[in-house]
Design a protein around this motif. Structure first.
Motif, PDB file in Angstrom:
ATOM      1  N   GLN A  12      40.413  41.851  43.531  1.00  0.00           N
ATOM      2  CA  GLN A  12      41.306  43.131  42.426  1.00  0.00           C
ATOM      3  C   GLN A  12      40.215  43.156  41.498  1.00  0.00           C
ATOM      4  O   GLN A  12      40.033  42.311  40.747  1.00  0.00           O
ATOM      5  N   SER A  33      36.699  33.249  45.692  1.00  0.00           N
ATOM      6  CA  SER A  33      37.462  33.439  46.845  1.00  0.00           C
ATOM      7  C   SER A  33      36.945  32.535  47.864  1.00  0.00           C
ATOM      8  O   SER A  33      37.548  31.775  48.638  1.00  0.00           O
ATOM      9  N   SER A 212      43.403  45.438  49.351  1.00  0.00           N
ATOM     10  CA  SER A 212      42.797  45.047  47.905  1.00  0.00           C
ATOM     11  C   SER A 212      42.901  46.554  47.020  1.00  0.00           C
ATOM     12  O   SER A 212      42.374  47.474  47.538  1.00  0.00           O
ATOM     13  N   THR A 215      42.860  47.967  39.652  1.00  0.00           N
ATOM     14  CA  THR A 215      43.956  47.929  38.760  1.00  0.00           C
ATOM     15  C   THR A 215      43.577  48.217  37.282  1.00  0.00           C
ATOM     16  O   THR A 215      42.268  48.355  37.004  1.00  0.00           O
ATOM     17  N   HIS A 227      48.413  44.912  42.280  1.00  0.00           N
ATOM     18  CA  HIS A 227      49.136  44.402  43.165  1.00  0.00           C
ATOM     19  C   HIS A 227      48.611  44.454  44.665  1.00  0.00           C
ATOM     20  O   HIS A 227      49.411  44.696  45.587  1.00  0.00           O
ATOM     21  N   SER A 228      47.459  44.027  44.697  1.00  0.00           N
ATOM     22  CA  SER A 228      46.528  43.798  46.282  1.00  0.00           C
ATOM     23  C   SER A 228      47.602  42.967  46.875  1.00  0.00           C
ATOM     24  O   SER A 228      48.242  41.814  46.309  1.00  0.00           O
ATOM     25  N   LEU A 241      48.926  40.090  44.125  1.00  0.00           N
ATOM     26  CA  LEU A 241      48.668  39.746  42.697  1.00  0.00           C
ATOM     27  C   LEU A 241      49.516  40.698  41.926  1.00  0.00           C
ATOM     28  O   LEU A 241      50.162  41.460  42.469  1.00  0.00           O
ATOM     29  N   GLU A 244      46.395  41.774  37.112  1.00  0.00           N
ATOM     30  CA  GLU A 244      45.315  41.355  36.548  1.00  0.00           C
ATOM     31  C   GLU A 244      44.182  41.382  37.655  1.00  0.00           C
ATOM     32  O   GLU A 244      44.312  41.587  38.852  1.00  0.00           O
ATOM     33  N   GLU A 245      42.946  41.375  37.003  1.00  0.00           N
ATOM     34  CA  GLU A 245      41.811  41.239  37.896  1.00  0.00           C
ATOM     35  C   GLU A 245      41.824  39.836  38.388  1.00  0.00           C
ATOM     36  O   GLU A 245      41.974  38.745  37.688  1.00  0.00           O
ATOM     37  N   GLY A 246      41.324  39.912  39.688  1.00  0.00           N
ATOM     38  CA  GLY A 246      41.128  38.372  40.351  1.00  0.00           C
ATOM     39  C   GLY A 246      40.997  38.498  41.776  1.00  0.00           C
ATOM     40  O   GLY A 246      40.592  39.382  42.244  1.00  0.00           O
ATOM     41  N   TYR A 247      41.462  37.633  42.249  1.00  0.00           N
ATOM     42  CA  TYR A 247      41.641  37.481  44.033  1.00  0.00           C
ATOM     43  C   TYR A 247      42.659  36.533  44.440  1.00  0.00           C
ATOM     44  O   TYR A 247      43.394  35.895  43.642  1.00  0.00           O
ATOM     45  N   ILE A 248      42.900  36.768  45.601  1.00  0.00           N
ATOM     46  CA  ILE A 248      44.134  36.037  46.433  1.00  0.00           C
ATOM     47  C   ILE A 248      43.559  35.811  47.819  1.00  0.00           C
ATOM     48  O   ILE A 248      43.266  36.882  48.336  1.00  0.00           O
TER      49      ILE A 248
END
Length: 272
Positions: A12, A33, A212, A215, A227-228, A241, A244-248
């Motif tokens: 994200q 990731s 994905s 955001t 909200h991926s 998510l 926020e930026e990031g990964y899941i």
């Protein structure tokens, strides 16, 4: 040989109009990731460039199988030994001013598996001062695309495609296990429809959905929802998510599809 599970990572981002910055950020998130077990990572739509003004992407159009962003995707997939689903980038079409929005899929050796050109164009007025006309500078694709990876069947789609269930019915007829949906879903529409659409596509087709999203506030002043999510074939949210930026990461249990189909064989009851 079929595989019973796969660990998918959703990336994200809040992409900007600076390609180099976006690629550096994406590579960092991909590495994180993968370090936690991702075997496939999915980048959001327009991951490499969120246009600051209409037409900016024409300065970054690549030809099929040739260009710096494609080379970057190939390298990152190979170096991290991960399958990479490359959101979308602008690829030359027959119309110089309307490139395709193309999603590339690379395997863990950096070999190209397939590509998908976004079919449905986002030509809407979200509100009075937020109007989109994607077809003005993007040529729509006209082919659905599936691919097999480690015995699991995937179907490709992008963002606005989610509103067109007939696309996913084609995938259901081909026994797709996982729908991939890299997106740049707007904040306004995402608040009301994002999760609803992802769950509907999963439930009606008895498959997983991995989506994905972009955001936050971008430098073109537009806002995307984030909200991926990973959704299971029973409609359950397996991972998500916030904004926020990031990964899941989440491991999808593909055998769950057969279990559900045996006791709830809705896919065999269609009459129209």
């Amino acid at each position: 040989m079929s595989k019973s599970s796969i660990n998918i990572g959703l990336i994200q981002m809040s992409s900007s109009s600076v390609v180099e910055d976006n690629l550096n950020k994406a590579e960092m998130l991909i590495k994180q990731s993968v370090s936690e077990g991702a075997e496939m990572v999915v980048l959001p739509e327009t991951f490499a460039l969120m246009e600051k003004y209409n037409g900016q992407k024409l300065d970054f159009v690549e030809t099929h199988r040739q260009g710096p962003i494609q080379s970057w995707m190939q390298r990152v997939a190979r170096e991290n030994e991960v399958a990479l689903v490359g959101g979308t980038i602008a690829i030359q079409s027959s119309n110089a001013k309307r490139p395709f929005a193309r999603c590339y899929v690379w395997d863990s050796q950096g070999e190209l598996i397939t590509h998908y050109d976004k079919i449905h164009m986002f030509d809407v007025a979200v509100k009075e001062d937020e109007v989109y006309s994607e077809s003005d500078n993007t040529l729509a694709g006209d082919e659905t695309k599936t691919f097999d990876y480690h015995g699991i069947k995937f179907g490709l789609s992008v963002c606005y495609d989610l509103r067109f269930p007939e696309l996913y019915r084609k995938y259901q007829a081909q026994s797709v296990d996982v729908i991939l949906a890299p997106s740049a879903f707007t904040k306004k529409t995402g608040e009301v429809h994002w999760q609803l659409l992802l769950q509907a596509r999963a439930v009606e087709n008895l498959c997983f959905v991995a989506a994905s999203n972009q955001t936050g506030l971008h430098d073109n002043k537009r806002k995307t929802y984030g909200h991926s999510m990973l959704i299971g074939p029973w409609g359950d949210v397996l991972g998500a998510l916030g904004d926020e930026e990031g990964y899941i990461n989440h491991t999808l249990d593909i055998e769950q599809i057969d279990t559900i189909k045996k006791r709830f064989p809705v896919h065999t009851h269609r009459r129209l």
